[in-house]
Design a protein around this motif. Sequence first.
Motif, short mmCIF file in Angstrom:
data_model
loop_
_atom_site.label_atom_id
_atom_site.label_comp_id
_atom_site.label_asym_id
_atom_site.label_seq_id
_atom_site.Cartn_x
_atom_site.Cartn_y
_atom_site.Cartn_z
N ARG A 92 0.82 -1.22 0.00
CA ARG A 92 0.00 0.00 0.00
C ARG A 92 0.86 1.27 0.00
NH1 ARG A 92 -6.05 -0.93 1.20
NH2 ARG A 92 -6.04 -3.02 0.35
N VAL B 36 -7.20 -1.82 5.53
CA VAL B 36 -7.21 -3.12 4.86
C VAL B 36 -8.26 -4.03 5.50
CG1 VAL B 36 -5.83 -5.19 4.35
CG2 VAL B 36 -4.76 -2.94 4.23
N GLU C 185 -11.71 -3.05 4.50
CA GLU C 185 -11.98 -3.46 3.11
C GLU C 185 -12.25 -4.96 3.04
OE1 GLU C 185 -8.78 -2.23 0.51
OE2 GLU C 185 -8.83 -0.23 1.41
N LEU C 186 -11.43 -5.74 3.76
CA LEU C 186 -11.61 -7.20 3.72
C LEU C 186 -12.95 -7.59 4.35
CD1 LEU C 186 -7.99 -8.41 4.60
CD2 LEU C 186 -9.14 -8.59 2.39
N LEU D 28 -7.84 -14.06 5.78
CA LEU D 28 -8.06 -13.13 4.66
C LEU D 28 -6.85 -12.21 4.50
CD1 LEU D 28 -11.80 -12.17 5.38
CD2 LEU D 28 -10.96 -13.50 3.41
N TYR D 29 -6.31 -11.76 5.63
CA TYR D 29 -5.16 -10.85 5.59
C TYR D 29 -3.94 -11.56 4.99
CZ TYR D 29 -1.91 -7.24 7.11
OH TYR D 29 -0.96 -6.24 7.13
N ASN E 242 -4.32 -11.97 1.28
CA ASN E 242 -4.08 -10.68 0.63
C ASN E 242 -2.58 -10.41 0.48
OD1 ASN E 242 -5.29 -8.23 -0.37
ND2 ASN E 242 -4.43 -7.21 1.43
N LYS E 243 -1.84 -10.73 1.51
CA LYS E 243 -0.37 -10.59 1.50
C LYS E 243 0.25 -11.49 0.43
CE LYS E 243 2.24 -11.53 5.18
NZ LYS E 243 2.51 -11.82 6.62
N LYS F 299 -1.06 -12.58 -2.25
CA LYS F 299 -1.36 -12.05 -3.59
C LYS F 299 -0.32 -10.99 -3.95
CE LYS F 299 -5.68 -10.80 -3.43
NZ LYS F 299 -6.96 -10.20 -3.58
#
Length: 284
Positions: free
Chosen positions: A44, A209, A212-213, A272-273, A276-277, A279
């Motif tokens: 980010r 974050v 958003e998630l 989820l976090y 995301n990482k 990705k």
Amino acid sequence: MPIVHLNGRNLPAEEACVPVLDRGFIFGDGVYEVIPVFGGHPFRLDEHLQRLENSLSEVRIPSPHTRGEWTTLIRNLIDANGGGDQSLYLQVTRGPAARDHALPENPAPTVFAMSNPLRPPAPEVLEQGIEAITLDDIRWSRCHIKAISLLPNILLRQTALDAGATEAILIRDGQATEGAASNLFAVLDGELRTPPKGPRLLPGITRDVILELAAANGIPHREADIRAEDLAHASEVWVTSSTREILPVTTLDGKAVGNGRPGPVFRRMYDLYQANKAKLRGNR
Ligand code: PDD
């Protein structure tokens, strides 16, 4: 030896020197950012640079770099320190000047950046959660600015450590606002809640974050005040930051939070976090 950045140059940390009259040293007159780096990729970056620009403008330090220059500086420093996972610290002070409270007419800001190891929380910490205590917020009234003058935060964190806890959750006017170096979430009546942005707290990037998630995955959530007494009947309490990600608080002021174990909303958000990482790592 780690490579640091100082005023346009990358050099070994041992060789980097700042004048003693730098206002960062004399007054704590400066602002900073901490940017997590995953797989060589800053997380980010635009949001961190936007927050840096906001902090600079709030304290009236002219931004020494354009967005593009910051990006190049940061990417070069990440590469100079071998890529991978890092915690990138970036600081801008108002620079050297004769000691005077009044702002210097022609400031020459000092730009410093360094890379620190980024270690995610250990599995046993995630398994057990952490202990936190509530403390009166003794900081100033402009906590949305990421200022380097962190004496109150340091003392609050140390008070927590002295009490055998890991983090202090700060209370102002009866409201729980954030941690000494983290944002605050609580699950109340099945809904994930975090206090709204404003001068009482730092607008954390990790906080954004998580919101958003939550929105993308149908987790009920709301930005709303958390009263100090709400914490006592929260089923989950978390603290979040770039370096510590999401930590479940399982003991608060000596009492179990919920059943004293990290809760189901935490486990879902943690997965989820991490996804995301992963990705982001894949994008480099
Ligand atoms: N601190 N609130 C405070 C007071 C903080 O110091 C921090 C982070 C946060 C979380 O913000 P973010 O999610 O953008 O990291 C909230 C950093 C990590 C530090 O001072 O080291």
